[in-house]
Design an enzyme around this catalytic site. Structure first.
Site, short mmCIF file in Angstrom:
data_model
loop_
_atom_site.label_atom_id
_atom_site.label_comp_id
_atom_site.label_asym_id
_atom_site.label_seq_id
_atom_site.Cartn_x
_atom_site.Cartn_y
_atom_site.Cartn_z
N LEU A 49 -2.15 4.27 -27.90
CA LEU A 49 -1.16 3.24 -28.20
C LEU A 49 -1.87 1.89 -28.19
O LEU A 49 -2.85 1.69 -27.48
CB LEU A 49 -0.04 3.26 -27.16
CG LEU A 49 0.70 4.59 -27.03
CD1 LEU A 49 1.92 4.43 -26.14
CD2 LEU A 49 1.11 5.15 -28.39
N GLY A 99 -2.60 8.14 -26.08
CA GLY A 99 -1.78 8.42 -27.26
C GLY A 99 -2.55 9.18 -28.33
O GLY A 99 -1.95 9.93 -29.11
N ASN A 153 -5.33 9.53 -20.09
CA ASN A 153 -5.94 8.71 -19.03
C ASN A 153 -5.01 7.62 -18.51
O ASN A 153 -5.45 6.66 -17.89
CB ASN A 153 -7.23 8.07 -19.57
CG ASN A 153 -6.97 7.16 -20.78
OD1 ASN A 153 -6.13 7.48 -21.61
ND2 ASN A 153 -7.68 6.07 -20.88
N GLU A 154 -3.70 7.77 -18.74
CA GLU A 154 -2.75 6.71 -18.39
C GLU A 154 -2.90 6.21 -16.96
O GLU A 154 -2.86 5.01 -16.71
CB GLU A 154 -1.30 7.18 -18.60
CG GLU A 154 -0.82 7.09 -20.05
CD GLU A 154 -1.29 8.24 -20.92
OE1 GLU A 154 -2.10 9.08 -20.45
OE2 GLU A 154 -0.88 8.30 -22.09
C1 LIG Z 1 4.62 2.79 -14.86
C2 LIG Z 1 4.75 2.31 -16.29
C3 LIG Z 1 4.86 3.41 -17.25
C4 LIG Z 1 5.41 2.95 -18.57
C5 LIG Z 1 5.16 4.02 -19.56
C6 LIG Z 1 3.91 3.69 -20.31
C7 LIG Z 1 3.53 4.81 -21.18
C8 LIG Z 1 2.47 4.38 -22.11
C9 LIG Z 1 1.58 5.50 -22.53
C10 LIG Z 1 0.34 4.93 -23.01
C11 LIG Z 1 -0.41 5.53 -23.89
C12 LIG Z 1 -1.64 4.93 -24.41
O1 LIG Z 1 -2.14 5.37 -25.39
S1 LIG Z 1 -2.32 3.61 -23.62
C13 LIG Z 1 -3.82 3.23 -24.44
C14 LIG Z 1 -4.93 4.05 -23.87
N1 LIG Z 1 -6.12 3.77 -24.59
C15 LIG Z 1 -7.28 3.57 -23.98
O2 LIG Z 1 -7.39 3.60 -22.73
C16 LIG Z 1 -8.45 3.28 -24.88
C17 LIG Z 1 -9.09 2.02 -24.52
N2 LIG Z 1 -10.21 1.78 -25.42
C18 LIG Z 1 -11.42 2.31 -25.23
O3 LIG Z 1 -11.69 3.08 -24.31
C19 LIG Z 1 -12.48 1.88 -26.16
O4 LIG Z 1 -12.06 0.66 -26.80
C20 LIG Z 1 -12.80 2.92 -27.25
C21 LIG Z 1 -11.57 3.41 -27.98
C22 LIG Z 1 -13.54 4.12 -26.62
C23 LIG Z 1 -13.75 2.26 -28.28
O5 LIG Z 1 -14.86 1.65 -27.65
P1 LIG Z 1 -15.76 0.63 -28.48
O6 LIG Z 1 -16.87 0.22 -27.54
O7 LIG Z 1 -16.12 1.22 -29.79
O8 LIG Z 1 -14.81 -0.60 -28.83
P2 LIG Z 1 -14.29 -1.75 -27.84
O9 LIG Z 1 -15.26 -2.88 -27.89
O10 LIG Z 1 -13.94 -1.19 -26.51
O11 LIG Z 1 -12.93 -2.17 -28.55
C24 LIG Z 1 -12.87 -2.97 -29.73
C25 LIG Z 1 -11.65 -3.85 -29.67
O12 LIG Z 1 -10.48 -3.04 -29.68
C26 LIG Z 1 -9.68 -3.33 -28.54
N3 LIG Z 1 -8.98 -2.11 -28.11
C27 LIG Z 1 -9.52 -0.95 -27.71
N4 LIG Z 1 -8.58 -0.06 -27.42
C28 LIG Z 1 -7.40 -0.66 -27.65
C29 LIG Z 1 -6.05 -0.24 -27.54
N5 LIG Z 1 -5.69 0.99 -27.13
N6 LIG Z 1 -5.10 -1.13 -27.86
C30 LIG Z 1 -5.42 -2.37 -28.27
N7 LIG Z 1 -6.67 -2.81 -28.39
C31 LIG Z 1 -7.66 -1.97 -28.09
C32 LIG Z 1 -10.67 -3.87 -27.51
O13 LIG Z 1 -10.01 -4.65 -26.56
C33 LIG Z 1 -11.59 -4.67 -28.38
O14 LIG Z 1 -10.94 -5.87 -28.68
P3 LIG Z 1 -11.71 -7.28 -28.87
O15 LIG Z 1 -12.60 -7.43 -27.67
O16 LIG Z 1 -10.61 -8.29 -28.93
O17 LIG Z 1 -12.45 -7.11 -30.15
#
Ligand SMILES: CCCCCCCCC/C=C/C(=O)SCCNC(=O)CCNC(=O)[C@H](O)C(C)(C)COP(=O)(O)OP(=O)(O)OC[C@H]1O[C@@H](n2cnc3c(N)ncnc32)[C@H](O)[C@@H]1OP(=O)(O)O
Length: 260
Positions: free
Chosen positions: A66, A111, A135-136
């Site tokens: 997400l 997501g 990994n939430e």
């Molecule tokens: C109790 C309550 C319950 C409430 C209930 C809540 C339920 C919600 C359920 C949630 C579900 C989800 O999916 S939550 C999302 C989980 N996703 C993650 O944890 C992934 C996080 N991202 C990563 O690990 C990494 O970015 C990865 C995808 C491996 C790519 O690595 P890279 O080194 O190639 O790239 P990065 O430099 O890290 O990222 C490039 C840019 O993209 C951004 N970016 C990365 N992932 C992003 C993301 N998911 N959303 C937005 N932006 C993101 C970074 O900040 C950087 O932004 P700039 O620096 O500005 O360029």
């Protein structure tokens, strides 16, 4: 016209390939969710299509999950709209009558993992840099019950509980061992492996396979369908809390600092 989702005819008859292309990380923004739902609806209504391979246009990141910026610093109406779109995508994918094969060619957290878990079969590229999982908890948030159910339906209760509590992101070999993915292949063979598995699934008569899929998945789908609105309200309530907003901001900050 869809910009963030590419749909191509596959090399085999009856197979389409749907590719994510939402740079930089294929995060599920509201626009991306909407484009995916529209693309899937078109494919669902296309009788010539029997199977869909789902993959990322560029290897490296399958789906970053997400879009965290949709869940940070917005208003409750936005959160509600966003969550409804997340639900809609899951419902479309999980109930698809087509054979869905995920060809996981990059990072697949949260997501992204959920989307792949809705598929009938997952093939992952054997690259230790790629990880998959819900990994939430590592973000200080909780996977909703239907994320949890989708994982339980795939790996069983015990493995799901451990993976969910720890928010584990599994590298390919471990993902295979736990059963989050069904097959791990050398990266250059990913697409051909996905197509070959697709051919096996398409050898089964559609109606028999579809009814079986519905039988297996309906109880899980019904759980969300009967409480969609309550699930939205619950999401909006939780995500609006200061402590959750702080946790998400900290996580985003960490992602951004990683670069510097
Ligand atoms: C109790 C309550 C319950 C409430 C209930 C809540 C339920 C919600 C359920 C949630 C579900 C989800 O999916 S939550 C999302 C989980 N996703 C993650 O944890 C992934 C996080 N991202 C990563 O690990 C990494 O970015 C990865 C995808 C491996 C790519 O690595 P890279 O080194 O190639 O790239 P990065 O430099 O890290 O990222 C490039 C840019 O993209 C951004 N970016 C990365 N992932 C992003 C993301 N998911 N959303 C937005 N932006 C993101 C970074 O900040 C950087 O932004 P700039 O620096 O500005 O360029």
């Amino acid at each position: 016209m869809s910009h963030r989702v590419l749909v191509e005819a596959g090399p085999a008859a009856g197979v389409a390939v749907l590719k994510f292309r939402n740079p930089p990380v294929n995060a599920l923004s509201l626009e991306m969710l909407m484009e995916l739902v529209i693309s899937l609806e078109k494919l669902e209504n296309d009788k010539a299509v029997r199977g869909i391979v789902i993959t990322a246009e560029n290897p490296g990141i399958f789906l970053a999950g997400l879009d965290l910026t949709e869940m940070c610093g917005r208003n409750p109406a936005h959160y509600a709209k966003y969550w409804e779109a997340v639900q809609e995508l899951w419902l479309r994918l999980y109930q698809s009558s087509k054979v869905l094969v995920a060809a996981i060619n990059g990072a697949c957290p949260a997501g992204g993992c959920l989307a792949s878990l809705t598929c009938d079969y997952r093939v992952m590229a054997d690259n230790p840099k790629y990880t998959i999982g819900l990994n939430e908890t590592q973000l200080g948030i909780i996977a909703p019950f239907w994320f949890k159910d989708t994982l339980v339906n795939t790996v069983g209760h015990r493995a799901a509980e451990q993976a969910l509590q720890l928010g584990t992101l599994f590298p390919p070999a471990k993902a295979l061992q736990v059963g989050i993915v069904d097959q791990v292949v050398p990266e250059e063979q990913l697409q051909s492996a996905a197509l070959s598995v697709m051919a096996q699934w398409l050898a089964i008569p559609d109606h028999a396979r579809q009814l079986t899929k519905t039988m297996m998945r309906k109880p899980t789908v019904d759980q969300l369908v009967k409480q969609r609105e309550a699930d939205i309200q619950s999401f909006v309530g939780l995500i609006s809390q200061d402590s959750i907003q702080r946790a998400l901001q900290t996580y985003l900050q960490k992602l951004r600092q990683k670069k510097g």
